[in-house]
Design a protein around this motif. Structure first.
Motif, mmCIF file in Angstrom:
data_model
loop_
_atom_site.group_PDB
_atom_site.id
_atom_site.type_symbol
_atom_site.label_atom_id
_atom_site.label_comp_id
_atom_site.label_asym_id
_atom_site.label_seq_id
_atom_site.Cartn_x
_atom_site.Cartn_y
_atom_site.Cartn_z
ATOM 1 N N UNK A 170 56.612 1.913 15.030
ATOM 2 C CA UNK A 170 58.063 1.729 14.968
ATOM 3 C C UNK A 170 58.606 1.479 16.370
ATOM 4 N N UNK A 171 58.141 2.279 17.328
ATOM 5 C CA UNK A 171 58.573 2.076 18.711
ATOM 6 C C UNK A 171 58.200 0.702 19.229
ATOM 7 N N UNK A 205 62.132 -6.056 19.510
ATOM 8 C CA UNK A 205 63.501 -6.469 19.194
ATOM 9 C C UNK A 205 64.479 -6.142 20.322
ATOM 10 N N UNK A 206 63.952 -5.622 21.425
ATOM 11 C CA UNK A 206 64.735 -5.226 22.595
ATOM 12 C C UNK A 206 65.718 -4.096 22.268
ATOM 13 N N UNK A 207 65.372 -3.296 21.283
ATOM 14 C CA UNK A 207 66.176 -2.114 20.955
ATOM 15 C C UNK A 207 65.510 -0.930 21.659
ATOM 16 N N UNK A 214 66.220 3.022 21.021
ATOM 17 C CA UNK A 214 65.607 3.501 19.777
ATOM 18 C C UNK A 214 64.091 3.565 19.917
ATOM 19 N N UNK A 215 63.521 2.576 20.586
ATOM 20 C CA UNK A 215 62.070 2.575 20.801
ATOM 21 C C UNK A 215 61.660 3.795 21.608
ATOM 22 N N UNK A 216 62.419 4.083 22.650
ATOM 23 C CA UNK A 216 62.114 5.239 23.493
ATOM 24 C C UNK A 216 62.117 6.524 22.675
ATOM 25 N N UNK A 217 63.112 6.681 21.784
ATOM 26 C CA UNK A 217 63.192 7.886 20.953
ATOM 27 C C UNK A 217 61.973 8.015 20.052
ATOM 28 N N UNK A 242 60.690 -2.083 31.159
ATOM 29 C CA UNK A 242 61.785 -2.967 30.745
ATOM 30 C C UNK A 242 63.127 -2.456 31.256
ATOM 31 N N UNK A 243 63.282 -1.144 31.335
ATOM 32 C CA UNK A 243 64.507 -0.561 31.869
ATOM 33 C C UNK A 243 64.661 -0.835 33.364
ATOM 34 N N UNK A 244 63.595 -1.348 33.980
ATOM 35 C CA UNK A 244 63.634 -1.494 35.429
ATOM 36 C C UNK A 244 63.433 -0.172 36.134
ATOM 37 N N UNK A 245 62.729 0.746 35.483
ATOM 38 C CA UNK A 245 62.476 2.076 36.034
ATOM 39 C C UNK A 245 60.968 2.306 36.135
#
Length: 778
Positions: free
Chosen positions: A152-153, A159-161, A164-167, A192-195
């Motif tokens: 799911x993640x 989908x660039x969500x 929600x993926x992180x959760x 992707x977060x740039x982190x």
């Protein structure tokens, strides 16, 4: 050991026969078991129990190719056997036959395991929206299903969500802290977060548990590479490859790190090794092709990119890159084919560099869509809050960011601006992430700006922290999407006001470039809909110029330059990749109409010259009418332009610095103005030098004007005389005037921010002439 009879037996297997087959699966060598299973199959070819058992035993061995027909046969005998239908669907998924898996599992929707495998099959088909729906049902029914949470993640990530993926992935890791795939996916979310630092911390934690896991080392490399630290990424990939030397993906990753460091001698053999291990991997061929192109091996690059496109015909990135590579060698064999794909290229899930199609694209609306698709890679980045207090001395703090602070076209244009910036009003810092240099332009720049900061060895996080600590009010991106850009820095928000200017001829399509600097000809306000940025319209040209730029004291004869002493000289010193078939056809027709004329071009590479000569001959003209000039230092290049009569611009990608070179050298230029930024640059320059009559609006008008000037020497002479006067009396080469106007633009943008107002289109008033007559530089 009990043996099955080789002659036809009863219609259904006995319990003893079943037990014997199960025992054989547990104890026999694989090949011996498979032989016995074949006999069992021959004995009970249509029996449900037998075929269902065979399917289960084959699947247990990983032989899904044998399991699938067994389950299928069992279902013919008993179509209502839901458990068998489920494992049949699972088997089809494992075989990669995802469409069939969906059909097999659809009647079982609602069952937790069926929902899981429906989701997995749809994920395999890249139908991520539908996959998410089924995987969410599976998770609701089995909240502890780690596989469902992980996938799911992964689908939400596609989908660039990302939130929600992180959760979902963190839930998976709470249930199974050592789950490798979930950890790697979560690391990708944070990248992707740039982190990347969060990703590195996660990966390094898992490396303590499994220091010999190559995937963990490779993911560490991914985080470092995305974070702008290719040197450190190199070491991580090397460690991964040492642990798994036969993995093609690790050879390719290591090649990418060397590529990022600019060392193509190291990168190219690694790309070749990756391809040797996986010859049908389209991405490897594409990456190899890009590296070959940058190494100047363009024919090999075309072959590699063509191979990649043959393996994946739907890859927009490769199609666009192949187009660009062919344009560099003036190979127009697929030009029309690319044009047919143009409307859709880079507008879907496969982004392309907005610069890749600049030589063919005439539609600014398409360019914006393409740029926005490309910019999605930065959409997940979450910049930290930024609050910049006013400078103690009241000055506006400007940071210019570029890889080109050395002998480069950008510096040829900007050197006067840096010299004349008003230090009482502006504190100017140049942040350089390009190569080290001690050339004259770099030396002069260091003396002209308040601070010169070499950040080439710093990763993205360090540069962002440095710029923020410097308290910048305005950050100017001088690269956009051109080579060696670091656009991601601006996604992290370097300053309250961020500006796209000069390096990239178009919109960046981002939400974090607040303004684009243009002018009333280049970017009229009515064209704002085609830009993600708000427009700053300067009163004259957007392009700065240095009115002290030297022209060498050199007057070569035409013979010395390889030109005929008599006759008309058309020239176009643009890069050859800007020449399109339609423009070249016009040029050849002009040569045919002016019998004593030649076309003077800038030498680039032998392949391009050969293609242009062949095209000339194919149109019925002697290729001796083409003359190719060697490259010269800019002052000598400017001096030799006096030997040409008329500069012919390219379309739809105009001359930029090359156009201002020609006009500064006193060489008239005609251009064809289009609707895109790149096709209006020369028009902007000609208006600023008060020669708007040299701007045309159609191919027919362009050709007619060129012919008329070539056939009317007096008319052309009048144009040259006006240009000679306008060089020192018009706005284009009044560097102080441009600088004051640009500073007004900066102040207007800053004042809006200081007032708490969002960016808006700005029309800058003209400071007026800032000089009198000035002797030409010699």
């Amino acid at each position: 050991m009990t043996m099955l009879p080789s002659t036809p037996g009863p219609s259904a297997p006995t319990p003893a026969a079943i037990a014997a087959l199960v025992q054989a699966a547990r104890t026999m060598p694989r090949e011996a078991f498979l032989l016995q299973a074949a006999r069992f199959n021959a004995a009970f070819p249509r029996d449900f129990t037998a075929q269902d058992l065979l399917g289960a035993l084959y699947a247990g061995l990983g032989r899904f190719d044998l399991a699938e027909p067994a389950f299928r046969t069992a279902l013919v005998a008993r179509p209502d056997a839901h458990a068998t239908r489920l494992v049949h669907g699972v088997t089809l998924h494992e075989l990669g036959r995802h469409e069939e898996a969906c059909r097999a599992l659809a009647p079982l929707a609602g069952m937790a395991e069926a929902e899981l495998y429906l989701g997995l099959a749809l994920q395999g088909l890249e139908r991520f929206d539908e996959a998410v729906g089924h995987l969410q049902i599976a998770v609701r029914q089995e909240p502890g299903n780690v596989r469902a949470l992980n996938n799911l993640g992964a689908c939400l990530m596609a989908l660039r969500r990302y939130e929600e993926a992180e959760t979902a992935l963190q839930q998976a890791l709470q249930l199974a802290p050592a789950h490798e795939e979930a950890m790697l996916n979560l690391a990708d979310v944070w990248i992707a977060y740039g982190e990347p630092q969060r990703s590195l911390a996660l990966v390094r934690h898992h490396l303590k548990r499994a220091p010999r896991n190559p995937d963990f080392h490779a993911k560490q490399g991914d985080a470092l590479l995305r974070g702008g630290a290719p040197g450190e990424a190199l070491a991580a990939y090397e460690q991964a490859l040492a642990l798994a030397p036969d993995r093609a993906d690790l050879h390719a990753a290591l090649a990418e790190a060397w590529h990022g460091l600019g060392d193509l001698n190291e990168a190219l053999p690694l790309y070749a090794q990756a391809i040797a291990l996986e010859p049908d991997n389209a991405r490897f061929h594409a990456d190899h092709g890009v590296a070959l192109e940058e190494a100047g091996q363009r024919l090999d690059a075309i072959a590699a990119l063509s191979r990649s496109l043959a393996l994946d015909p739907n890859d927009d990135f490769v199609r666009a890159r192949l187009h660009g590579c062919k344009m560099h060698v003036c190979d127009w064999s697929t030009f029309d084919e690319t044009a047919q794909h143009l409307a859709a290229l880079g507008t879907g899930d496969t982004p392309v560099s907005p610069f890749a199609l600049i030589t063919i694209d005439t539609d600014p609306a398409q360019q914006l869509v393409r740029a926005r698709c490309h910019a999605r890679k930065y959409a997940a980045i979450r910049p930290a809050p930024l609050a910049v207090p006013p400078a103690a001395d009241g000055r506006i703090r400007i940071g210019y960011f570029s890889a080109d602070f050395h002998q480069h076209a950008t510096m040829l244009l900007m050197s006067g601006l840096f010299r004349l910036h008003d230090r009482s009003r502006f504190a100017v810092t140049a942040y350089s992430f390009g190569p080290p240099s001690d050339d004259a332009m770099r030396t002069a720049l260091i003396g002209d700006v308040e601070r010169f900061v070499d950040v080439r060895t710093l990763d993205n996080a360090a540069i962002v922290a440095l710029a923020r600590a410097d308290g910048l009010d305005i950050a100017v991106d001088l690269k956009g999407y051109t080579k060696h850009n670091r656009t991601e820095l601006f996604a992290h928000r370097l300053a309250p006001v961020q500006v796209n200017w000069l390096g990239f001829p178009g919109t960046c399509g981002t939400a974090f470039h607040d303004y684009l600097i243009g002018d009333r000809v280049l970017t009229p306000l009515e064209a704002q809909q085609h830009y993600s940025e708000r427009l700053i319209c300067l009163p004259d040209s957007y392009q700065c110029n240095d009115d002290t730029r030297p022209i060498a004291d050199w007057t070569p004869t035409r013979t010395e330059l390889g030109l005929p002493e008599q006759g008309f000289v058309f020239c176009s010193f643009n890069n050859l990749y800007k020449i399109t078939p339609d423009i070249f056809a016009i040029w050849v027709r002009l040569l045919q109409a002016v019998p004593d004329a030649v076309l003077w071009l800038l030498r680039s590479n032998p392949e391009a010259e050969a293609h242009l000569r062949a095209a000339t001959i194919a149109m019925g003209l002697d290729d001796a009418r083409l003359v190719f000039a060697e490259r010269e230092p800019n002052p000598r290049h400017l001096a030799r332009m006096a030997s040409a009569d008329l500069f012919l611009d390219t379309y739809p990608c105009n001359a930029h610095t090359t156009a201002s070179d020609a006009l500064w050298a006193g060489l008239p230029l005609i251009t064809l103005r289009g609707e895109t930024f790149a096709s209006r640059v020369a028009a902007s320059l000609l208006h600023a030098v008060d020669l708007p009559e040299l701007v045309t609006s159609s191919a027919a008008e362009y050709e007619a004007l060129a012919l008329a000037l070539a056939q009317d020497r007096q008319r052309l002479g009048n144009v040259r005389a006006r240009l000679a006067h306008n060089r020192t009396h018009s706005a284009l080469y009044d560097t102080a005037r441009f600088t004051r106007n640009l500073e007004t633009a900066y102040a207007m943008a800053f004042d809006r921010h200081a007032a708490g107002l969002p960016p808006a289109d700005l029309v800058v008033p003209d400071a007026g002439p800032q000089r009198g007559d000035k002797a030409l530089c010699g």
